[in-house]
Design a protein around this motif. Structure first.
Motif, PDB file in Angstrom:
ATOM      1  N   ARG A 206      65.298  37.180  35.849  1.00 45.77           N
ATOM      2  CA  ARG A 206      64.599  36.611  37.012  1.00 45.77           C
ATOM      3  C   ARG A 206      63.819  35.350  36.663  1.00 45.77           C
ATOM      4  NH1 ARG A 206      61.230  41.736  38.894  1.00 45.77           N
ATOM      5  NH2 ARG A 206      60.860  41.699  36.632  1.00 45.77           N
ATOM      6  N   MET A 207      63.853  34.935  35.422  1.00 48.25           N
ATOM      7  CA  MET A 207      63.059  33.789  34.999  1.00 48.25           C
ATOM      8  C   MET A 207      63.559  32.496  35.655  1.00 48.25           C
ATOM      9  SD  MET A 207      64.396  32.948  31.114  1.00 48.25           S
ATOM     10  CE  MET A 207      63.372  31.478  31.012  1.00 48.25           C
ATOM     11  N   VAL A 208      62.637  31.547  35.847  1.00 46.50           N
ATOM     12  CA  VAL A 208      62.976  30.231  36.388  1.00 46.50           C
ATOM     13  C   VAL A 208      63.524  29.375  35.250  1.00 46.50           C
ATOM     14  CG1 VAL A 208      62.077  28.143  37.452  1.00 46.50           C
ATOM     15  CG2 VAL A 208      61.253  30.383  38.212  1.00 46.50           C
ATOM     16  N   LEU A 209      64.691  28.804  35.474  1.00 46.60           N
ATOM     17  CA  LEU A 209      65.352  28.001  34.450  1.00 46.60           C
ATOM     18  C   LEU A 209      65.069  26.514  34.592  1.00 46.60           C
ATOM     19  CD1 LEU A 209      68.891  29.642  34.300  1.00 46.60           C
ATOM     20  CD2 LEU A 209      67.091  29.824  32.594  1.00 46.60           C
ATOM     21  N   SER A 210      64.949  26.048  35.833  1.00 49.59           N
ATOM     22  CA  SER A 210      64.837  24.612  36.016  1.00 49.59           C
ATOM     23  C   SER A 210      64.215  24.289  37.360  1.00 49.59           C
ATOM     24  CB  SER A 210      66.221  23.948  35.918  1.00 49.59           C
ATOM     25  OG  SER A 210      67.053  24.401  36.972  1.00 49.59           O
ATOM     26  N   ALA A 211      63.789  23.038  37.486  1.00 45.86           N
ATOM     27  CA  ALA A 211      63.313  22.504  38.762  1.00 45.86           C
ATOM     28  C   ALA A 211      64.297  21.424  39.170  1.00 45.86           C
ATOM     29  CB  ALA A 211      61.907  21.931  38.617  1.00 45.86           C
ATOM     30  N   GLY A 212      65.160  21.744  40.126  1.00 45.55           N
ATOM     31  CA  GLY A 212      66.197  20.800  40.518  1.00 45.55           C
ATOM     32  C   GLY A 212      66.310  20.681  42.017  1.00 45.55           C
ATOM     33  N   THR A 213      66.641  19.480  42.487  1.00 43.85           N
ATOM     34  CA  THR A 213      66.758  19.242  43.923  1.00 43.85           C
ATOM     35  C   THR A 213      68.098  18.621  44.300  1.00 43.85           C
ATOM     36  OG1 THR A 213      65.712  17.070  43.699  1.00 43.85           O
ATOM     37  CG2 THR A 213      64.266  18.942  44.163  1.00 43.85           C
ATOM     38  N   GLU A 214      68.990  18.491  43.345  1.00 43.01           N
ATOM     39  CA  GLU A 214      70.260  17.811  43.620  1.00 43.01           C
ATOM     40  C   GLU A 214      71.179  18.699  44.461  1.00 43.01           C
ATOM     41  OE1 GLU A 214      73.945  16.589  40.808  1.00 43.01           O
ATOM     42  OE2 GLU A 214      72.028  15.645  40.290  1.00 43.01           O
ATOM     43  N   ASP A 215      71.867  18.092  45.421  1.00 44.10           N
ATOM     44  CA  ASP A 215      72.846  18.822  46.234  1.00 44.10           C
ATOM     45  C   ASP A 215      74.141  18.996  45.452  1.00 44.10           C
ATOM     46  OD1 ASP A 215      71.135  19.014  48.407  1.00 44.10           O
ATOM     47  OD2 ASP A 215      71.798  17.089  49.243  1.00 44.10           O
ATOM     48  N   GLY A 216      74.801  20.119  45.683  1.00 42.11           N
ATOM     49  CA  GLY A 216      76.040  20.411  44.993  1.00 42.11           C
ATOM     50  C   GLY A 216      77.242  19.709  45.595  1.00 42.11           C
ATOM     51  N   PRO A 217      78.389  19.772  44.916  1.00 39.65           N
ATOM     52  CA  PRO A 217      79.599  19.110  45.396  1.00 39.65           C
ATOM     53  C   PRO A 217      80.227  19.865  46.563  1.00 39.65           C
ATOM     54  CG  PRO A 217      80.088  20.386  43.445  1.00 39.65           C
ATOM     55  CD  PRO A 217      78.605  20.484  43.648  1.00 39.65           C
ATOM     56  N   ASP A 218      81.159  19.220  47.228  1.00 40.98           N
ATOM     57  CA  ASP A 218      81.928  19.831  48.305  1.00 40.98           C
ATOM     58  C   ASP A 218      83.012  20.694  47.668  1.00 40.98           C
ATOM     59  OD1 ASP A 218      83.594  20.505  50.397  1.00 40.98           O
ATOM     60  OD2 ASP A 218      83.617  18.499  51.282  1.00 40.98           O
ATOM     61  N   LEU A 219      82.839  22.015  47.719  1.00 36.83           N
ATOM     62  CA  LEU A 219      83.793  22.919  47.075  1.00 36.83           C
ATOM     63  C   LEU A 219      85.169  22.851  47.735  1.00 36.83           C
ATOM     64  CD1 LEU A 219      81.518  26.033  46.429  1.00 36.83           C
ATOM     65  CD2 LEU A 219      82.025  24.124  44.895  1.00 36.83           C
TER      66      LEU A 219
END
Length: 229
Positions: A206-219
């Motif tokens: 359950r730990m937090v790995l990162s602080a990210g705001t980038e949108d993902g690709p179009d699958l």
């Protein structure tokens, strides 16, 4: 990702690509990283390549570039995962490994690394409680690329997840569970012709790995590209 996405100083990042990833170079890099990390810090290890079972089938081997394509050659020039995690853990930091390889002894297309040889048992690799290990596939599966691309599927999607693609609740934080859940769903959506299920093992999922705001690709676009669309 480490330098730009996480702000790790350049002198703390070691990159070994293709012919540089020999057994000695990788061992030296791991030992140096273990010396550099401060107590309580996080020590990242990312491997994108091939894996194979050891002779006892009780651990997985990370196959390095100078391994000969024989059973003996692979055993002589590979890095056991148990040894890797022990070295990473000797620093007092928390080892976090992303391993885009499987221990099936097969290539990304499903062909054996050593022609005519198949593993006699499914490898169950040990993971110390203090470590967190992301694996590309279950023990009875093999890891491969995204459709229509030579890009390894797991590491691309997992590292993307940490950049913010997996932030399901929109709080600008990515947990272990969110990263694995995103990667599994994205691989189910995009990969055809094989089943590849990423996993995470460790004492705090359950730990937090990162602080990210980038949108993902179009699958959908990835699927269409794989179909020749």
């Amino acid at each position: 990702y480490m330098a730009e996405g996480r702000g790790v100083p350049q002198d703390r990042v070691q990159l070994l690509v293709n012919q540089d990833a020999t057994e000695f170079n990788v061992r030296d890099a791991v030992e140096l990283a273990a010396e550099q990390v401060e107590p309580g810090g996080t020590l990242w290890f990312v491997f994108i390549g091939h894996g194979a079972p050891n002779e006892q089938a009780d651990d997985g081997l990370l196959v390095l570039v100078d391994a000969q394509q024989t059973a003996r050659g692979i055993a002589a020039r590979s890095l056991p995962q148990a040894e890797l995690l022990a070295t990473l853990g000797s620093s007092g930091g928390r080892p976090l490994a992303i391993i885009d390889a499987c221990y099936s002894g097969k290539t990304g297309s499903g062909q054996p690394l050593v022609p005519g040889m198949q593993p006699s048992a499914v490898v169950e690799t040990p993971v110390p409680a203090a470590a967190l290990v992301f694996s590309a596939a279950r023990n009875d599966q093999f890891a491969g690329p995204l459709p229509g691309d030579e890009r390894p599927a797991f590491s691309y999607l997992m590292l993307g997840a940490l950049r913010g693609w997996a932030d399901a609740d929109g709080n600008d934080r990515v947990t272990v569970g969110e990263a694995v859940d995103y990667t599994r769903k994205a691989m189910t959506t995009t990969i055809k012709g094989r089943t590849q299920t990423p996993e995470a093992r460790g004492d705090d999922l359950r730990m937090v790995l990162s602080a990210g705001t980038e949108d993902g690709p179009d699958l959908a676009a990835i699927v269409l590209a794989g179909d020749g669309g």
